[in-house]
Design an enzyme around this catalytic site. Structure first.
Site, short mmCIF file in Angstrom:
data_model
loop_
_atom_site.label_atom_id
_atom_site.label_comp_id
_atom_site.label_asym_id
_atom_site.label_seq_id
_atom_site.Cartn_x
_atom_site.Cartn_y
_atom_site.Cartn_z
N ALA A 119 0.86 -1.19 0.00
CA ALA A 119 0.00 0.00 0.00
C ALA A 119 0.89 1.24 0.00
O ALA A 119 1.98 1.23 0.59
CB ALA A 119 -0.91 -0.01 1.22
N ILE A 129 5.50 -0.96 2.21
CA ILE A 129 5.15 0.45 2.03
C ILE A 129 5.64 0.90 0.65
O ILE A 129 6.85 0.91 0.39
CB ILE A 129 5.79 1.32 3.14
CG1 ILE A 129 5.40 0.78 4.53
CG2 ILE A 129 5.38 2.77 2.96
CD1 ILE A 129 3.92 0.77 4.82
N LYS A 130 4.68 1.24 -0.18
CA LYS A 130 5.05 1.72 -1.53
C LYS A 130 5.40 3.20 -1.45
O LYS A 130 4.59 4.02 -1.00
CB LYS A 130 3.89 1.50 -2.50
CG LYS A 130 3.66 0.02 -2.81
CD LYS A 130 2.46 -0.18 -3.71
CE LYS A 130 2.73 0.27 -5.12
NZ LYS A 130 1.55 -0.01 -6.00
N ILE A 131 6.60 3.49 -1.90
CA ILE A 131 7.09 4.87 -1.83
C ILE A 131 7.50 5.31 -3.24
O ILE A 131 8.30 4.62 -3.89
CB ILE A 131 8.30 4.96 -0.88
CG1 ILE A 131 7.87 4.51 0.53
CG2 ILE A 131 8.88 6.37 -0.86
CD1 ILE A 131 8.98 4.55 1.55
#
Ligand code: E4P
Length: 226
Positions: free
Chosen positions: A58, A85-87
């Site tokens: 996400a 964690i999509k960054i």
């Protein structure tokens, strides 16, 4: 190659999980927006369905590293430790990746359009880097070639970062990267279904049933033909 579902529609996710061997779910803010529901409500429902061990990816919304880090802390506290964690791979994103990877967070570097973004994400400690295959194609470049170059960069430099190829529009794009041995691909439900949809296969399987029923009678199977 791991196979993940690129969608936040819980009904579609459940349907794919019922039939296909998949490893988790990825989302992005646009995918969540399509649900029209509260993002945490949807993500918690997905997490509950796929279980603690499956990968859930996400994305943060902040455009500054400090905000990204705070979002990551909250997301993992709500969605569990196996949340990637999509960054976005922009300078502030690289800063956040360095901070979060040093603290043991799982990171997927996203919005990757060039191999050098993927190189920097790997150096910043990302677990996955997500090149957008079809979007790169739509720029008049070659998404598959870019993903393959990233794989070469990772292998030739000894990076542990894996590719999580994304933005697929057809089976052939997935097949090309599967054959090349990338770590993972995230694929929309309709494209996953198209990986195996084939009229020749359907017809061949039906012929077997028809021939067997000619032999043993309509509706008979190996269960009741003795
Ligand atoms: C995954 O990380 C991406 O957000 C997603 O695959 C993009 O897909 P799209 O190009 O179909 O929007």
């Amino acid at each position: 190659m791991k196979l993940l579902i690129d969608d936040a529609n819980v009904a579609k996710i459940k349907k794919i999980y019922e039939f296909y061997p998949v490893d988790g779910v990825t989302t992005n803010p646009s995918i969540l927006a399509k649900s029209g529901r509260n993002p945490y409500e949807v993500l918690k429902e997905i997490r509950e369905f796929i279980g603690e061990e499956a990968e859930l990816h996400a994305q943060v919304i902040s455009l500054d590293a400090d905000g990204m880090v705070k979002e990551a802390e909250k997301m993992v506290s709500v969605l569990g430790k196996n949340t990637f964690i999509k960054i976005p791979t922009i300078p502030e994103g690289l800063k956040a990746m360095k901070i979060l990877s040093a603290r043991g967070f799982k990171i997927t570097a996203t919005a990757i359009y060039t191999p050098m973004q993927a190189y920097l994400a790997a150096k910043a400690g990302a677990d996955y880097a997500a090149p957008y295959v079809n979007r790169i194609d739509n720029l008049g470049a070659d998404g598959i070639a870019s993903a393959k170059m990233i794989q070469n960069i990772y292998e030739n430099n000894g990076f542990k970062t894996q590719i999580l190829a994304a933005s697929f529009k057809n089976s052939n794009q997935v097949q090309e990267l599967c054959a090349y041995g990338v770590g993972a691909s995230t694929v929309a439900p309709d494209v996953i279904e198209n990986l195996i949809k084939n009229a020749c296969v359907t017809s061949a399987v039906q012929d077997f049933v028809t021939d067997f029923e000619k032999l043993c009678g309509a509706g008979k199977t190996m269960l009741d033909c003795e």
